[in-house]
Design a protein around this motif. Structure first.
Motif, PDB file in Angstrom:
ATOM      1  N   ASP A  12     -14.882  -1.162   3.979  1.00  0.00           N
ATOM      2  CA  ASP A  12     -14.693   0.282   4.184  1.00  0.00           C
ATOM      3  C   ASP A  12     -13.734   0.542   5.345  1.00  0.00           C
ATOM      4  O   ASP A  12     -12.872   1.415   5.272  1.00  0.00           O
ATOM      5  CB  ASP A  12     -16.036   0.963   4.470  1.00  0.00           C
ATOM      6  N   VAL A  13     -13.916  -0.224   6.410  1.00  0.00           N
ATOM      7  CA  VAL A  13     -13.037  -0.064   7.573  1.00  0.00           C
ATOM      8  C   VAL A  13     -11.606  -0.429   7.203  1.00  0.00           C
ATOM      9  O   VAL A  13     -10.657   0.299   7.516  1.00  0.00           O
ATOM     10  CB  VAL A  13     -13.535  -0.938   8.743  1.00  0.00           C
ATOM     11  N   ALA A  14     -11.443  -1.568   6.527  1.00  0.00           N
ATOM     12  CA  ALA A  14     -10.105  -1.995   6.119  1.00  0.00           C
ATOM     13  C   ALA A  14      -9.469  -0.975   5.186  1.00  0.00           C
ATOM     14  O   ALA A  14      -8.282  -0.648   5.315  1.00  0.00           O
ATOM     15  CB  ALA A  14     -10.169  -3.365   5.451  1.00  0.00           C
ATOM     16  N   ALA A  15     -10.243  -0.441   4.238  1.00  0.00           N
ATOM     17  CA  ALA A  15      -9.704   0.526   3.280  1.00  0.00           C
ATOM     18  C   ALA A  15      -9.234   1.795   3.972  1.00  0.00           C
ATOM     19  O   ALA A  15      -8.214   2.386   3.596  1.00  0.00           O
ATOM     20  CB  ALA A  15     -10.759   0.862   2.227  1.00  0.00           C
ATOM     21  N   HIS A  16      -9.979   2.227   4.998  1.00  0.00           N
ATOM     22  CA  HIS A  16      -9.607   3.436   5.733  1.00  0.00           C
ATOM     23  C   HIS A  16      -8.236   3.274   6.382  1.00  0.00           C
ATOM     24  O   HIS A  16      -7.345   4.124   6.211  1.00  0.00           O
ATOM     25  CB  HIS A  16     -10.673   3.714   6.793  1.00  0.00           C
ATOM     26  N   PHE A  17      -8.030   2.175   7.101  1.00  0.00           N
ATOM     27  CA  PHE A  17      -6.757   1.979   7.782  1.00  0.00           C
ATOM     28  C   PHE A  17      -5.645   1.605   6.811  1.00  0.00           C
ATOM     29  O   PHE A  17      -4.484   1.961   7.022  1.00  0.00           O
ATOM     30  CB  PHE A  17      -6.906   0.941   8.890  1.00  0.00           C
ATOM     31  N   ARG A  18      -5.992   0.931   5.724  1.00  0.00           N
ATOM     32  CA  ARG A  18      -4.999   0.620   4.695  1.00  0.00           C
ATOM     33  C   ARG A  18      -4.403   1.903   4.128  1.00  0.00           C
ATOM     34  O   ARG A  18      -3.183   2.026   3.940  1.00  0.00           O
ATOM     35  CB  ARG A  18      -5.643  -0.202   3.582  1.00  0.00           C
ATOM     36  N   THR A  19      -5.247   2.878   3.864  1.00  0.00           N
ATOM     37  CA  THR A  19      -4.774   4.151   3.326  1.00  0.00           C
ATOM     38  C   THR A  19      -3.885   4.875   4.331  1.00  0.00           C
ATOM     39  O   THR A  19      -2.823   5.406   3.971  1.00  0.00           O
ATOM     40  CB  THR A  19      -5.973   5.037   2.941  1.00  0.00           C
ATOM     41  N   LEU A  20      -4.292   4.900   5.596  1.00  0.00           N
ATOM     42  CA  LEU A  20      -3.473   5.550   6.623  1.00  0.00           C
ATOM     43  C   LEU A  20      -2.109   4.889   6.747  1.00  0.00           C
ATOM     44  O   LEU A  20      -1.083   5.565   6.902  1.00  0.00           O
ATOM     45  CB  LEU A  20      -4.193   5.512   7.974  1.00  0.00           C
ATOM     46  N   ILE A  21      -2.084   3.561   6.650  1.00  0.00           N
ATOM     47  CA  ILE A  21      -0.822   2.835   6.771  1.00  0.00           C
ATOM     48  C   ILE A  21       0.076   3.132   5.580  1.00  0.00           C
ATOM     49  O   ILE A  21       1.261   3.449   5.724  1.00  0.00           O
ATOM     50  CB  ILE A  21      -1.088   1.323   6.901  1.00  0.00           C
ATOM     51  N   ARG A  22      -0.472   3.054   4.379  1.00  0.00           N
ATOM     52  CA  ARG A  22       0.346   3.233   3.186  1.00  0.00           C
ATOM     53  C   ARG A  22       0.778   4.683   2.994  1.00  0.00           C
ATOM     54  O   ARG A  22       1.803   4.953   2.361  1.00  0.00           O
ATOM     55  CB  ARG A  22      -0.405   2.733   1.942  1.00  0.00           C
ATOM     56  N   ASP A  23       0.022   5.645   3.556  1.00  0.00           N
ATOM     57  CA  ASP A  23       0.416   7.052   3.475  1.00  0.00           C
ATOM     58  C   ASP A  23       1.401   7.434   4.572  1.00  0.00           C
ATOM     59  O   ASP A  23       1.907   8.550   4.594  1.00  0.00           O
ATOM     60  CB  ASP A  23      -0.808   7.969   3.570  1.00  0.00           C
ATOM     61  N   GLY A  24       1.662   6.521   5.497  1.00  0.00           N
ATOM     62  CA  GLY A  24       2.592   6.815   6.581  1.00  0.00           C
ATOM     63  C   GLY A  24       1.963   7.507   7.766  1.00  0.00           C
ATOM     64  O   GLY A  24       2.674   7.898   8.705  1.00  0.00           O
ATOM     65  N   GLU A  25       0.636   7.681   7.748  1.00  0.00           N
ATOM     66  CA  GLU A  25      -0.029   8.289   8.897  1.00  0.00           C
ATOM     67  C   GLU A  25       0.021   7.348  10.102  1.00  0.00           C
ATOM     68  O   GLU A  25      -0.013   7.787  11.249  1.00  0.00           O
ATOM     69  CB  GLU A  25      -1.479   8.623   8.537  1.00  0.00           C
ATOM     70  N   LEU A  26       0.055   6.050   9.818  1.00  0.00           N
ATOM     71  CA  LEU A  26       0.258   5.037  10.854  1.00  0.00           C
ATOM     72  C   LEU A  26       1.555   4.310  10.512  1.00  0.00           C
ATOM     73  O   LEU A  26       1.629   3.605   9.504  1.00  0.00           O
ATOM     74  CB  LEU A  26      -0.915   4.054  10.903  1.00  0.00           C
ATOM     75  N   ALA A  27       2.583   4.494  11.318  1.00  0.00           N
ATOM     76  CA  ALA A  27       3.906   3.939  11.033  1.00  0.00           C
ATOM     77  C   ALA A  27       4.010   2.506  11.539  1.00  0.00           C
ATOM     78  O   ALA A  27       3.234   2.076  12.401  1.00  0.00           O
ATOM     79  CB  ALA A  27       4.972   4.805  11.692  1.00  0.00           C
ATOM     80  N   PRO A  28       4.982   1.734  11.024  1.00  0.00           N
ATOM     81  CA  PRO A  28       5.211   0.380  11.549  1.00  0.00           C
ATOM     82  C   PRO A  28       5.381   0.397  13.064  1.00  0.00           C
ATOM     83  O   PRO A  28       6.115   1.226  13.613  1.00  0.00           O
ATOM     84  CB  PRO A  28       6.501  -0.042  10.842  1.00  0.00           C
ATOM     85  N   GLY A  29       4.667  -0.501  13.732  1.00  0.00           N
ATOM     86  CA  GLY A  29       4.716  -0.565  15.189  1.00  0.00           C
ATOM     87  C   GLY A  29       3.638   0.235  15.886  1.00  0.00           C
ATOM     88  O   GLY A  29       3.382   0.036  17.078  1.00  0.00           O
ATOM     89  N   ALA A  30       2.983   1.145  15.153  1.00  0.00           N
ATOM     90  CA  ALA A  30       1.924   1.957  15.758  1.00  0.00           C
ATOM     91  C   ALA A  30       0.685   1.104  16.004  1.00  0.00           C
ATOM     92  O   ALA A  30       0.335   0.244  15.190  1.00  0.00           O
ATOM     93  CB  ALA A  30       1.577   3.140  14.852  1.00  0.00           C
ATOM     94  N   ALA A  31       0.022   1.347  17.102  1.00  0.00           N
ATOM     95  CA  ALA A  31      -1.186   0.597  17.435  1.00  0.00           C
ATOM     96  C   ALA A  31      -2.394   1.190  16.716  1.00  0.00           C
ATOM     97  O   ALA A  31      -2.562   2.419  16.648  1.00  0.00           O
ATOM     98  CB  ALA A  31      -1.417   0.615  18.941  1.00  0.00           C
ATOM     99  N   LEU A  32      -3.215   0.305  16.162  1.00  0.00           N
ATOM    100  CA  LEU A  32      -4.495   0.738  15.625  1.00  0.00           C
ATOM    101  C   LEU A  32      -5.449   0.998  16.789  1.00  0.00           C
ATOM    102  O   LEU A  32      -5.238   0.506  17.900  1.00  0.00           O
ATOM    103  CB  LEU A  32      -5.077  -0.333  14.703  1.00  0.00           C
ATOM    104  N   PRO A  33      -6.506   1.768  16.562  1.00  0.00           N
ATOM    105  CA  PRO A  33      -7.484   1.972  17.634  1.00  0.00           C
ATOM    106  C   PRO A  33      -8.045   0.641  18.128  1.00  0.00           C
ATOM    107  O   PRO A  33      -8.013  -0.364  17.419  1.00  0.00           O
ATOM    108  CB  PRO A  33      -8.572   2.827  16.961  1.00  0.00           C
ATOM    109  N   SER A  34      -8.573   0.645  19.325  1.00  0.00           N
ATOM    110  CA  SER A  34      -9.170  -0.571  19.879  1.00  0.00           C
ATOM    111  C   SER A  34     -10.431  -0.938  19.097  1.00  0.00           C
ATOM    112  O   SER A  34     -10.991  -0.122  18.357  1.00  0.00           O
ATOM    113  CB  SER A  34      -9.528  -0.356  21.340  1.00  0.00           C
ATOM    114  N   VAL A  35     -10.864  -2.177  19.282  1.00  0.00           N
ATOM    115  CA  VAL A  35     -12.087  -2.626  18.614  1.00  0.00           C
ATOM    116  C   VAL A  35     -13.253  -1.707  18.967  1.00  0.00           C
ATOM    117  O   VAL A  35     -14.036  -1.307  18.095  1.00  0.00           O
ATOM    118  CB  VAL A  35     -12.400  -4.087  18.994  1.00  0.00           C
TER     119      VAL A  35
END
Length: 247
Positions: A12-35
């Motif tokens: 579920d966690v991976a799917a959430h960030f995968r969607t943000l990345i593929r939709d462009g909400e998180l661009a290449p080089g952007a940092a994901l939240p901390s652990v």
């Protein structure tokens, strides 16, 4: 995008960030939240977060950057499927992922020589059917050749299927407006085969005739209440992945 789920798993966690990345909400080089931030957001353990981030890294969507933590990777080796584009359109109003476009939209009548497609479409092998083809470009490079194979009854309701160039709006939207029939899709089926010379040419690969190149192939069947109406075939350039139909 906020998300809070009690007992969420690593998938579920991976799917959430995968969607943000593929939709462009998180661009290449952007940092994901901390652990710790991810732990609090999803109410999960550090082990679950670590496993989710490992999945994203294995898919080529994220990389470790030392003190910066985990950042979004350049996604030159990951491409969307047709189903993913429809899901993105429903979520964001955008059909393409960042850096993606399409070209060479063609319409033709051809013999259906693929038994798998013929069976999924409910036609006889070698029947003449409407076919559309386009090439998806990502960061300036051709990455996916998309084919649409239509049941002939689709053409009766939407003759524009045979129009050259990109169809706007999406033909299934027009079909539903004119017939009242809702089109649904089956889960993607993944497989592999050898690329044709024509496909290698589209991908810009100049290989000796004696060298074979394998390609990832996705098939997606679409239906209405009267039966199959369209089958998609996505052919990926050698070395490319498609990680999930939901991205």
């Amino acid at each position: 995008m906020a998300f809070k789920a009690v007992g969420a798993g690593y998938a579920d966690v991976a799917a959430h960030f995968r969607t943000l990345i593929r939709d462009g909400e998180l661009a290449p080089g952007a940092a994901l939240p901390s652990v710790q931030e991810i732990r609090e957001q999803f109410n999960v353990s550090a082990k679950t977060v670590s496993r989710a981030l490992s999945v994203l890294k294995s898919e080529g969507l994220a990389i470790g950057r030392g003190s910066l933590g985990t950042v979004v990777a350049e996604q030159s080796r990951v491409a969307s499927s047709g189903s993913a584009r429809l899901d993105r359109l429903a979520r964001t109003g955008r059909i393409y992922s960042p850096g993606e476009t399409s070209t060479d939209h063609e319409a033709m009548f051809r013999s259906c020589a693929d038994l798998k497609v013929a069976n999924a479409l409910g036609v006889e092998l070698y029947d003449e059917i409407p076919i559309r083809r386009r090439t998806f470009i990502q960061n300036g490079k051709p990455v996916v050749i998309g084919y649409s194979y239509f049941h002939p009854r689709a053409l009766t309701a939407v003759p524009e299927i045979m129009r050259q160039g990109q169809l706007k709006p999406f033909w299934q939207t027009t079909y539903t407006e004119r017939t009242g029939l809702i089109v649904s899709r089956s889960p993607e089926e993944r497989g592999a085969r050898l690329a044709s010379q024509d496909e290698l040419d589209v991908f810009g690969l100049d290989l000796p005739r004696s060298v074979a190149a394998a390609v990832l192939v996705l098939h997606t069947a679409h239906h209405d209440e009267d039966g199959p109406i369209e089958v998609w075939e996505d052919v990926y350039a050698p070395g490319l992945w498609q990680v999930s139909g939901s991205v």
